[in-house]
Design a protein around this motif. Sequence first.
Motif, PDB file in Angstrom:
ATOM      1  N   LYS A   1       0.852  -1.188   0.000  1.00  0.00           N
ATOM      2  CA  LYS A   1       0.000   0.000   0.000  1.00  0.00           C
ATOM      3  C   LYS A   1       0.888   1.238   0.000  1.00  0.00           C
ATOM      4  CE  LYS A   1      -3.476   0.526   2.706  1.00  0.00           C
ATOM      5  NZ  LYS A   1      -4.324   0.603   3.943  1.00  0.00           N
ATOM      6  N   GLN A   2       0.298   2.364  -0.384  1.00  0.00           N
ATOM      7  CA  GLN A   2       0.990   3.645  -0.324  1.00  0.00           C
ATOM      8  C   GLN A   2       0.628   4.344   0.986  1.00  0.00           C
ATOM      9  OE1 GLN A   2      -0.348   4.877  -4.396  1.00  0.00           O
ATOM     10  NE2 GLN A   2       1.750   5.683  -4.511  1.00  0.00           N
ATOM     11  N   TYR A   3       1.637   5.021   1.575  1.00  0.00           N
ATOM     12  CA  TYR A   3       1.443   5.646   2.876  1.00  0.00           C
ATOM     13  C   TYR A   3       1.968   7.078   2.870  1.00  0.00           C
ATOM     14  CZ  TYR A   3       0.660   0.867   4.542  1.00  0.00           C
ATOM     15  OH  TYR A   3       0.174  -0.402   4.721  1.00  0.00           O
ATOM     16  N   GLY A   4       1.394   7.861   3.785  1.00  0.00           N
ATOM     17  CA  GLY A   4       1.875   9.215   4.017  1.00  0.00           C
ATOM     18  C   GLY A   4       1.613  10.150   2.860  1.00  0.00           C
TER      19      GLY A   4
ATOM     20  N   PHE B   1       4.761  -0.732  11.048  1.00  0.00           N
ATOM     21  CA  PHE B   1       5.197   0.391  11.878  1.00  0.00           C
ATOM     22  C   PHE B   1       6.002   1.403  11.058  1.00  0.00           C
ATOM     23  CE2 PHE B   1       4.397  -2.943  14.958  1.00  0.00           C
ATOM     24  CZ  PHE B   1       3.724  -2.261  15.967  1.00  0.00           C
ATOM     25  N   LEU B   2       6.850   0.896  10.176  1.00  0.00           N
ATOM     26  CA  LEU B   2       7.642   1.813   9.360  1.00  0.00           C
ATOM     27  C   LEU B   2       6.754   2.632   8.438  1.00  0.00           C
ATOM     28  CD1 LEU B   2      10.777   2.257   9.100  1.00  0.00           C
ATOM     29  CD2 LEU B   2      10.569   1.130   6.886  1.00  0.00           C
ATOM     30  N   SER B   3       5.624   2.071   8.039  1.00  0.00           N
ATOM     31  CA  SER B   3       4.709   2.808   7.163  1.00  0.00           C
ATOM     32  C   SER B   3       4.210   4.089   7.820  1.00  0.00           C
ATOM     33  CB  SER B   3       3.524   1.913   6.784  1.00  0.00           C
ATOM     34  OG  SER B   3       2.718   1.609   7.919  1.00  0.00           O
ATOM     35  N   GLU B   4       4.290   4.157   9.157  1.00  0.00           N
ATOM     36  CA  GLU B   4       3.830   5.347   9.875  1.00  0.00           C
ATOM     37  C   GLU B   4       4.821   6.500   9.800  1.00  0.00           C
ATOM     38  OE1 GLU B   4       3.139   4.064  13.849  1.00  0.00           O
ATOM     39  OE2 GLU B   4       1.589   2.601  13.319  1.00  0.00           O
TER      40      GLU B   4
ATOM     41  N   ASP C   1       9.260  10.730   6.878  1.00  0.00           N
ATOM     42  CA  ASP C   1      10.570  11.109   7.409  1.00  0.00           C
ATOM     43  C   ASP C   1      11.703  10.417   6.672  1.00  0.00           C
ATOM     44  OD1 ASP C   1       9.749  12.797   9.631  1.00  0.00           O
ATOM     45  OD2 ASP C   1       8.986  10.967  10.576  1.00  0.00           O
ATOM     46  N   LEU C   2      11.369   9.517   5.746  1.00  0.00           N
ATOM     47  CA  LEU C   2      12.374   8.668   5.113  1.00  0.00           C
ATOM     48  C   LEU C   2      12.728   9.143   3.713  1.00  0.00           C
ATOM     49  CD1 LEU C   2      11.011   5.126   6.079  1.00  0.00           C
ATOM     50  CD2 LEU C   2      12.431   6.673   7.425  1.00  0.00           C
ATOM     51  N   CYS C   3      13.962   8.864   3.349  1.00  0.00           N
ATOM     52  CA  CYS C   3      14.433   9.071   1.976  1.00  0.00           C
ATOM     53  C   CYS C   3      14.835   7.702   1.432  1.00  0.00           C
ATOM     54  CB  CYS C   3      15.627  10.026   1.958  1.00  0.00           C
ATOM     55  SG  CYS C   3      16.343  10.278   0.318  1.00  0.00           S
ATOM     56  N   PHE C   4      14.004   7.145   0.544  1.00  0.00           N
ATOM     57  CA  PHE C   4      14.272   5.838  -0.040  1.00  0.00           C
ATOM     58  C   PHE C   4      15.213   5.980  -1.236  1.00  0.00           C
ATOM     59  CE2 PHE C   4      10.179   5.044   2.045  1.00  0.00           C
ATOM     60  CZ  PHE C   4      10.426   3.831   2.662  1.00  0.00           C
TER      61      PHE C   4
ATOM     62  N   GLN D   1       9.127  -2.504  14.347  1.00  0.00           N
ATOM     63  CA  GLN D   1       8.631  -1.590  15.372  1.00  0.00           C
ATOM     64  C   GLN D   1       9.770  -0.767  15.960  1.00  0.00           C
ATOM     65  OE1 GLN D   1       6.237  -3.426  18.409  1.00  0.00           O
ATOM     66  NE2 GLN D   1       5.920  -1.535  19.534  1.00  0.00           N
ATOM     67  N   ALA D   2      10.905  -1.399  16.184  1.00  0.00           N
ATOM     68  CA  ALA D   2      12.044  -0.693  16.768  1.00  0.00           C
ATOM     69  C   ALA D   2      12.619   0.343  15.800  1.00  0.00           C
ATOM     70  CB  ALA D   2      13.117  -1.688  17.177  1.00  0.00           C
ATOM     71  N   ASN D   3      12.665   0.014  14.501  1.00  0.00           N
ATOM     72  CA  ASN D   3      13.132   0.995  13.513  1.00  0.00           C
ATOM     73  C   ASN D   3      12.284   2.261  13.554  1.00  0.00           C
ATOM     74  OD1 ASN D   3      15.208  -0.611  12.445  1.00  0.00           O
ATOM     75  ND2 ASN D   3      13.837  -1.593  10.978  1.00  0.00           N
ATOM     76  N   ALA D   4      10.973   2.077  13.498  1.00  0.00           N
ATOM     77  CA  ALA D   4      10.061   3.212  13.505  1.00  0.00           C
ATOM     78  C   ALA D   4      10.148   3.969  14.829  1.00  0.00           C
ATOM     79  CB  ALA D   4       8.628   2.733  13.262  1.00  0.00           C
ATOM     80  N   ALA D   5      10.268   3.223  15.944  1.00  0.00           N
ATOM     81  CA  ALA D   5      10.343   3.860  17.258  1.00  0.00           C
ATOM     82  C   ALA D   5      11.591   4.714  17.387  1.00  0.00           C
ATOM     83  CB  ALA D   5      10.315   2.798  18.354  1.00  0.00           C
ATOM     84  N   LEU D   6      12.702   4.232  16.867  1.00  0.00           N
ATOM     85  CA  LEU D   6      13.943   4.988  16.950  1.00  0.00           C
ATOM     86  C   LEU D   6      13.818   6.324  16.221  1.00  0.00           C
ATOM     87  CD1 LEU D   6      16.895   5.240  17.773  1.00  0.00           C
ATOM     88  CD2 LEU D   6      17.516   3.920  15.725  1.00  0.00           C
ATOM     89  N   ILE D   7      13.221   6.301  15.042  1.00  0.00           N
ATOM     90  CA  ILE D   7      13.033   7.542  14.285  1.00  0.00           C
ATOM     91  C   ILE D   7      12.088   8.485  15.024  1.00  0.00           C
ATOM     92  CG2 ILE D   7      12.086   8.478  12.145  1.00  0.00           C
ATOM     93  CD1 ILE D   7      13.157   5.904  10.780  1.00  0.00           C
ATOM     94  N   LYS D   8      10.981   7.940  15.551  1.00  0.00           N
ATOM     95  CA  LYS D   8      10.048   8.772  16.316  1.00  0.00           C
ATOM     96  C   LYS D   8      10.709   9.338  17.573  1.00  0.00           C
ATOM     97  CE  LYS D   8       5.869   6.154  14.999  1.00  0.00           C
ATOM     98  NZ  LYS D   8       4.797   5.257  15.514  1.00  0.00           N
TER      99      LYS D   8
END
Length: 503
Positions: free
Chosen positions: A142-145, A157-160, A164-167, A379-386
């Motif tokens: 799916k597409q997000y953000g 979790f990363l989809s949230e 903030d990401l640069c792919f 979950q940890a990847n997304a949490a670290l960024i948040k």
Amino acid sequence: MCNHHNILKSNNKDFQDIERQIDRRNFLKKTSLGIGAIALGSLLNTEKAFGAINTNSNATDVLNAYNKNRLGLPHHLPKANRIVYLFQSGGPSQIDLFDYKPKLVDMFGKDLPASIRKGQRLTGMSADQTAFPIAASTLKFKQYGESRAWVSDAMPFLSEVVDDLCFIKSMHTDAINHDPAITFFQTGSQLPGRPSIGSWLSYGLGSDNDNLPTFITLVSKNGGGQPLYSRLWGNGFLPTEHQGVQFRSGKDPVLYLSDPENYDGNDRRNMIDYLGKLNDVATDTYGDPEIKARMSQYEMAFRMQTSVPEVTDTSDEPEYIFDMYGEDSRDPGTYAANCLMARKLLEKDVKFVQLYHQGWDGHGDCPGGVKAQSKKTDQANAALIKDLKQRGMLDDTLVVWGGEFGRTVYSQGQLTKTNYGRDHHPKAFTMFMAGAGVKPGFTYGETDDFSYNILKDPVHVHDFQATLLHLFGINHERLVFKHQGRRFRLTDVHGHVVKDILS
């Protein structure tokens, strides 16, 4: 010579013997080199030789000159002050995570056209295949953000945090097997022995915290898969104080740091001071810079006896932080716990924190493997960024996620509707970055309909390394170290800064 040197030598026959070993030839050799180097330095660049600042420069130039270190770094104003590199060892499947290819659904099981493979090198695990059946991803995308980034359901979790990401979807590398490929990413060479990225940054920029190493490595205990080697965070030919220090889970985060049993350590400071005096004499005698490097490590170890227990203690973290990073974050040594530890280290101004998580090698049951490793890390990847963002640290902290290569669109071995394996694929894969100086909510590069070849904006490993150094204010062509008659750098003789991803 200092008084304490004279006292030591007058009372110790060993020191007197050492002094007698300095004959006239060695004296002339050492002094001529030293004087000659100073003279040559003054002719080539008086500012760097003597620290002079051109008062005719504007205010910014003067300020920058004062801020430069002994190597004249940074070369330009940095965007990043620290980095956490989340290395996913084994080669995550870009085609099952981020590089969505809907046209493959109707081609499931058909042979990959030879015009797409283009005779590219294969590993020994699929070189004897007579057919290369296309395995469209069985995961849902799916597409997000606001950026409308594609992410599979393996990483909810990363989809949230995609905005903030640069792919970077057009990464490519020269290596096709794990060990040389990981070594290439971490050191700029497929052959072992070169300094790692963290060691180069430590050498070039030094430390912002005198009580902790500049470069710290954490390895997940819940990964599995291909082995890792300590040389991946080694200093190579750089002075030894620039090597990465591995923090482990358990009673002793750093080996040999704790005092022996029944020793209270009260005279440790005196021991270090006296050892320093001995090493000062040896340095004056032999001129070996490694003596000073080793002494700096002893001093760091002494300070770490206090700083390490403090920074590795997460008992004061509030419950909502553990909930954000996930249940595994309560179990020291897991990937989630290491992400939380990384945030604590970054808060203490550790410049380079390297996390390794093994287990992404998807030769069999690739969709199952992707889901399993994503469950341990997502979950940890997304949490670290948040977490970095809510603390105001993401603006000057660079976050990097990626492995050593990607995976093939064709199935290695038997293909079924629900199961497939994927071989190594170095020609096109995905990484992402976030934070200091990179564009948020941005996707760079494009692959073909098979996620096999790059159609637009290729990014080589050396380009990635050059860009990383650039974000720290370093011109990758000017950060060099002379070893055995040759000048080395992280990017060897290659690499271009990927300016289009910079904010």
